[in-house]
Design an enzyme around this catalytic site. Structure first.
Site, PDB file in Angstrom:
ATOM      1  N   LYS A 222       5.702  -0.110  -2.460  1.00 33.41           N
ATOM      2  CA  LYS A 222       4.502  -0.651  -1.799  1.00 33.41           C
ATOM      3  C   LYS A 222       4.860  -1.018  -0.355  1.00 33.41           C
ATOM      4  CE  LYS A 222       2.414  -1.813  -6.188  1.00 33.41           C
ATOM      5  NZ  LYS A 222       2.368  -2.746  -7.295  1.00 33.41           N
ATOM      6  N   ARG A 368     -10.307  -1.982  -2.569  1.00 36.86           N
ATOM      7  CA  ARG A 368      -9.147  -2.673  -1.978  1.00 36.86           C
ATOM      8  C   ARG A 368      -8.778  -2.045  -0.634  1.00 36.86           C
ATOM      9  NH1 ARG A 368      -3.980  -3.254  -5.693  1.00 36.86           N
ATOM     10  NH2 ARG A 368      -3.939  -1.015  -5.324  1.00 36.86           N
TER      11      ARG A 368
END
Ligand SMILES: *Cc1c(COP(=O)(O)O)cnc(C)c1O
Length: 409
Positions: A222, A368
């Site tokens: 990430k 998101r």
């Protein structure tokens, strides 16, 4: 409302702006999904070619010694430690986040017997809950998982709580928990704490040692920009290492792996939490991402992350679109993402992607948008909200092709 020219001016004076040229992003794309898969650092592809040709290709088996491959989990772990406030010798890169969770949870539950409850938050990331459920079954239900509303965590910690398992930044709404306060609360009541830093590491300042955290895990692909399926990391505080029994007793966690003894003896330090042979190619890719982050001051990263988030919220609210804000309005309470809710969220994200703005969707209705301060610009935010406005004004999302769900959303 901020104009595009003003956004450009913010980019021009942004101290982190020079970092964006160290990433390879396709032209014309606004990438707001670094919270799911970080972008590719330029250095990574060269380094991997080097590694494959020179180290694997030429050194062959000798690479384990001449190129120190075996110490990479610990060396890259120490580097990640600098991003999350951990002194050396407490962070190890290994396996996936899910597997590391199992390793540490199992050790914690055993150490805390007869306490039997793994206490977590409602809506925690599914793998965190599934792993705890699997461990409960494996233990013959000697331990069990209990979840409560995040606001009630402290009140719920009691004499039965073995370990508190929390994700600092919620994947679905970006809300951030108070690590210092909750850790102190767990310790007052005799529980251990395990923090999942999947949406924290590389995105905001974390102070594991200063908060006296016991255990943590986190994700390499990430905000650390380690590449798809990058290995994960785990943290075990110095004080706990000698007492926490490794659950996956593989040979590389042995005190002397190359003695090839018949019986398992754990290594003395953090290496006891290794299991099998590390993925060297992936570890080196992860190291490239981490090295880049280490060059940027973490307070500047946080400052820009919040500024990008605030700008996104201001622009969306100013455009009077039909969204509910799912994330906390105040930056302090957020991680590095902002989430909106809409019943047609999936189709809206698909229509946005068609316009070159990449966010993602989480069931049932969450859109998101993640902000990676090393490569996202203020103008990216401006352009993303302009695209979102266009999608909503013309109901561009209302097409059958945008309704069909892909395997990864
Ligand atoms: C992304 C994420 C994970 C990922 O786990 P893997 O084992 O790498 O698939 C775990 N926990 C949280 C909170 C996450 O956001």
């Amino acid at each position: 409302m901020l104009s595009r020219a003003e956004a450009l001016a913010l980019d021009a004076s942004d101290p982190l702006a020079p970092f964006s040229k160290h990433f390879l992003l396709p032209q014309g794309i606004v990438y707001l999904d670094g919270n799911s898969l970080g972008a590719l650092p330029l250095a990574t592809s060269d380094r991997l070619v080097q590694l494959v040709r020179k180290q694997w290709g030429e050194a062959l088996i000798g690479g384990w010694t001449t190129h120190d491959w075996l110490t990479l989990p610990r060396r890259v772990g120490d580097k990640i430690g600098r991003l999350i406030g951990a002194d050396t010798g407490q962070v190890l890169v290994a396996d996936s986040t899910s597997i590391n969770l199992l390793k540490l949870l199992a050790g914690a539950v055993e150490l805390q017997a007869p306490r039997s409850v793994i206490l977590s938050q409602d809506g925690n990331f599914p793998t965190d809950l599934y792993i705890a459920q699997g461990l409960a079954a494996l233990s013959g239900h000697r331990c069990r998982l209990r979840t409560v509303n995040p606001s009630e965590i402290c009140a719920a910690i009691d004499a039965e709580t073995a370990v508190v398992l929390l994700t600092e930044v919620d994947y679905r709404n970006g809300a951030r928990l108070d690590m210092a306060a909750i850790t102190a609360c767990a310790h007052e009541r005799g529980a251990l704490i395990l923090w999942d830093l999947a949406h924290s590491a590389g995105a905001l300042p974390v102070a594991l040692d200063a908060c006296a955290v016991d255990l943590a895990v986190g994700c390499g692909y990430k905000y650390l920009n380690g590449g798809p399926g990058a290995p994960a990391f785990l943290y075990v505080a110095h004080a706990l290492q000698p007492r926490l029994r490794p659950f996956l007793t593989g040979w590389l966690g042995h005190a002397e792996p190359f003695a090839f003894e018949a019986d398992y003896r754990p290594a003395a330090g953090i290496e006891r939490f290794l299991c099998g042979t590390p993925s060297i190619l992936s570890l080196v890719a992860l190291e490239c991402g981490v090295d880049l982050l280490l060059e940027a001051p973490m307070d500047a990263i946080r400052h820009k992350s919040l500024a990008l988030g605030d700008l996104f919220i201001d622009l969306v609210e100013g455009a009077r679109l039909d969204f509910a804000l799912a994330s906390p309005r105040e930056g302090e309470g957020r991680g590095s993402q902002v989430c909106l809710r809409h019943p047609q969220g999936y189709a809206i994200i698909q229509a946005l992607i068609r316009r070159g703005v990449i966010g993602d969707f989480r069931s049932p209705d969450v859109l998101r948008f993640g902000f990676a301060p090393l490569y996202n610009r203020y103008t990216d935010i401006w352009d993303a909200v302009a695209a979102l406005t266009a999608v909503m004004d013309a109901a561009e999302w209302d097409r059958p092709e945008f309704m069909r769900r892909q395997s990864v959303t």
